[in-house]
Design a protein around this motif. Structure first.
Motif, PDB file in Angstrom:
ATOM      1  N   LYS A  10       0.850  -1.191   0.000  1.00  0.00           N
ATOM      2  CA  LYS A  10       0.000   0.000   0.000  1.00  0.00           C
ATOM      3  C   LYS A  10       0.887   1.244   0.000  1.00  0.00           C
ATOM      4  O   LYS A  10       1.835   1.334   0.785  1.00  0.00           O
ATOM      5  CB  LYS A  10      -0.924   0.002   1.216  1.00  0.00           C
ATOM      6  N   GLY A 154      -7.578   7.608   6.561  1.00  0.00           N
ATOM      7  CA  GLY A 154      -6.505   6.626   6.698  1.00  0.00           C
ATOM      8  C   GLY A 154      -6.931   5.218   6.304  1.00  0.00           C
ATOM      9  O   GLY A 154      -6.198   4.251   6.520  1.00  0.00           O
ATOM     10  N   ASP A 157      -5.105   1.823   4.448  1.00  0.00           N
ATOM     11  CA  ASP A 157      -4.369   0.774   5.175  1.00  0.00           C
ATOM     12  C   ASP A 157      -5.278  -0.434   5.381  1.00  0.00           C
ATOM     13  O   ASP A 157      -4.852  -1.588   5.257  1.00  0.00           O
ATOM     14  CB  ASP A 157      -3.933   1.275   6.563  1.00  0.00           C
ATOM     15  N   ARG A 212      -1.298   8.101  13.444  1.00  0.00           N
ATOM     16  CA  ARG A 212      -1.965   7.779  12.179  1.00  0.00           C
ATOM     17  C   ARG A 212      -1.067   7.050  11.181  1.00  0.00           C
ATOM     18  O   ARG A 212      -1.484   6.786  10.046  1.00  0.00           O
ATOM     19  CB  ARG A 212      -2.558   9.037  11.565  1.00  0.00           C
TER      20      ARG A 212
HETATM   21 MG    MG Z   1      -2.406   7.012   6.436  1.00  0.00          MG
END
Ligand code: MG
Ligand code: ADP
Ligand code: ASP
Length: 406
Positions: A10, A154, A157, A212
């Motif tokens: 990723k 976020g 992920d 984060r």
């Molecule tokens: Mg992130």
């Protein structure tokens, strides 16, 4: 049984911020393909695209419709996935980009903060079978109502870990702009130390409470499926941080410090269970997910939630004042969480934290603990300084800290 080795990578927003960076990522991906891996690449939106899209929405509506918001925000990842596929094709390899929906990421219908229910990666598998590199748009899925959803800030992920699990991948690598997970945000504490390895629970606590570098839901998924996550910097030779089972404990009891400056807090007196239920129901409808709530025998009620995925702050404020009176809700607080497995086995960590902050004249307005965490609530303006103070107080930057025993 096939000999195939599947690698899920990723790349975060900063790693794909420009066309040049996308080309550099394409070269890294192609190198893995050459090594013989079947490669699935999850991408985030380019640079600050998600923030820019959100800004546009909020210039039109203060509380934008969340379904429409997801249609808009999911477009960011579509841009980077298609451009990356083109860049890989330019490098002479076959690549195909797929949206979350095309990749079989099925989620709840809670727009802007959807949770993955199931992954049916048939299309991804078919494309890999054809020898293609598969690029998947992170952060998004499709609900059982067939609407496009997003997974919360976020969330790419989470896409990566969920796909790694569903594809039974050999590894899941999450690339960003830091060499791994540090004892505190290295932007805030320059002498923070990189952790070589970290257990799921500690990482989950760090992520939930503001670190984060990895998304909390992603770590939760990894824990459930027993997937190791490698957090690394794009293009760096550094091995990064591995998140896995059975990592030795930190010597000081504190593994790392997470912080948050954008939180909403509630603090009310004389509250009954019915009002608490009313509030929880309203928050559920607004897509707000409280991370701490406490209701005591004397009728005190407190709650803390991140404002990152809240797109209806006026409604949150109004609900709180209707139920608990004006002044119960505030948005000028921040939280610092000291994280470590067994951190409350003695009172020492909590005592040292209170002592260190008081010595600096920093006022603590609330505290809560669990077996993994000591969380202090303070003025948002005091948060960054306090992170540095506590990092020093627990000597997390020195050789004798957590890292030394790994
Ligand atoms: Mg992130
Ligand atoms: P991406 O866009 O690649 O997903 P993020 O910005 O979401 O990257 O996450 C990386 C950032 O996380 C770093 O730049 C760093 O400032 C921040 N961060 C916060 N806490 C930590 C920590 N404990 N260790 C490393 N980075 C952290
Ligand atoms: N683009 C989304 C965000 O900015 C998802 C992600 O980057 O993981 O939050």
């Amino acid at each position: 049984v096939s000999e195939r080795r599947i690698l899920v990578q990723k790349y975060g927003g900063s790693s794909v911020a420009t066309v040049e960076k996308l080309k550099a990522v394409a070269a890294l991906v192609v190198a893995k393909k050459r090594e013989g891996f079947d490669v699935v690449v999850v991408v985030s939106a380019m640079g600050d695209t998600t923030d820019e899209l959100l800004e546009k929405a909020k210039a039109i509506s203060k509380e934008p419709d969340r379904r429409e918001l997801d249609m808009l925000l999911s477009a960011g990842e579509r841009i980077s996935m298609s451009l990356l596929a083109m860049a890989i094709r330019e490098a002479g390899f076959e690549a195909v980009s797929l949206t979350g929906s095309q990749s079989g990421i099925i989620t709840t219908a809670s727009h802007a903060s959807a949770r993955i229910i199931e992954v049916r990666p048939f299309r991804v598998e078919d494309e890999l079978e054809l020898g293609r590199i598969v690029i998947v748009a992170g952060y998004q899925g499709v609900s059982y109502r067939r609407d496009v959803t997003t997974l919360g800030r976020g969330g790419s992920d989470t896409t990566a870990v969920a796909l790694a699990a569903a594809l039974d991948a050999d590894a899941c690598e999450i690339y960003s702009d830091v060499d791994g997970v540090y004892t505190a945000d290295p932007r805030v504490v320059p002498d923070a130390k990189k952790l070589g390895a970290l257990g799921y629970e500690e990482m989950q606590e760090l992520a939930t409470h503001g670190a984060r570098v990895l998304n909390a839901q992603a770590v939760q998924f990894a824990k459930e499926k027993g997937i190791a996550i490698y957090a690394r910097r794009t293009g760096s030779a550094d091995p990064g941080t591995v998140i896995r089972r059975d990592v030795p404990k930190a010597s000081s009891g504190v593994r790392g410090i997470a912080h948050e400056t954008k939180v909403g807090t509630l603090d009310a007196a004389g509250v009954g269970a019915a009002a608490v239920a009313c509030w929880l129901e309203a928050m559920e409808k607004l897509g707000v997910q409280p991370k701490q709530i406490a209701h005591t025998e004397s009728g005190a009620f407190t709650a803390v939630f991140s404002l990152d995925d809240v797109h209806a702050e006026d409604s949150v404020r109004r609900t709180a004042s209707d139920l608990f009176g004006a002044g119960a809700y505030r948005d000028d607080r921040g939280c610092i969480s000291l994280i470590g497995d067994g951190i409350m086995r003695t009172a020492q960590v909590a005592l040292s934290a209170i002592g260190a902050l008081r010595k600096e004249g920093i006022e603590i307005s609330a505290m809560s603990t669990s077996s993994f965490r000591v969380t202090l609530t303070l003025r948002a303006a005091d948060v960054l300084k306090s992170v540095a103070v506590l990092h020093r107080a627990f000597a997390l930057g020195t050789e004798f800290s957590a890292e030394a025993i790994l």
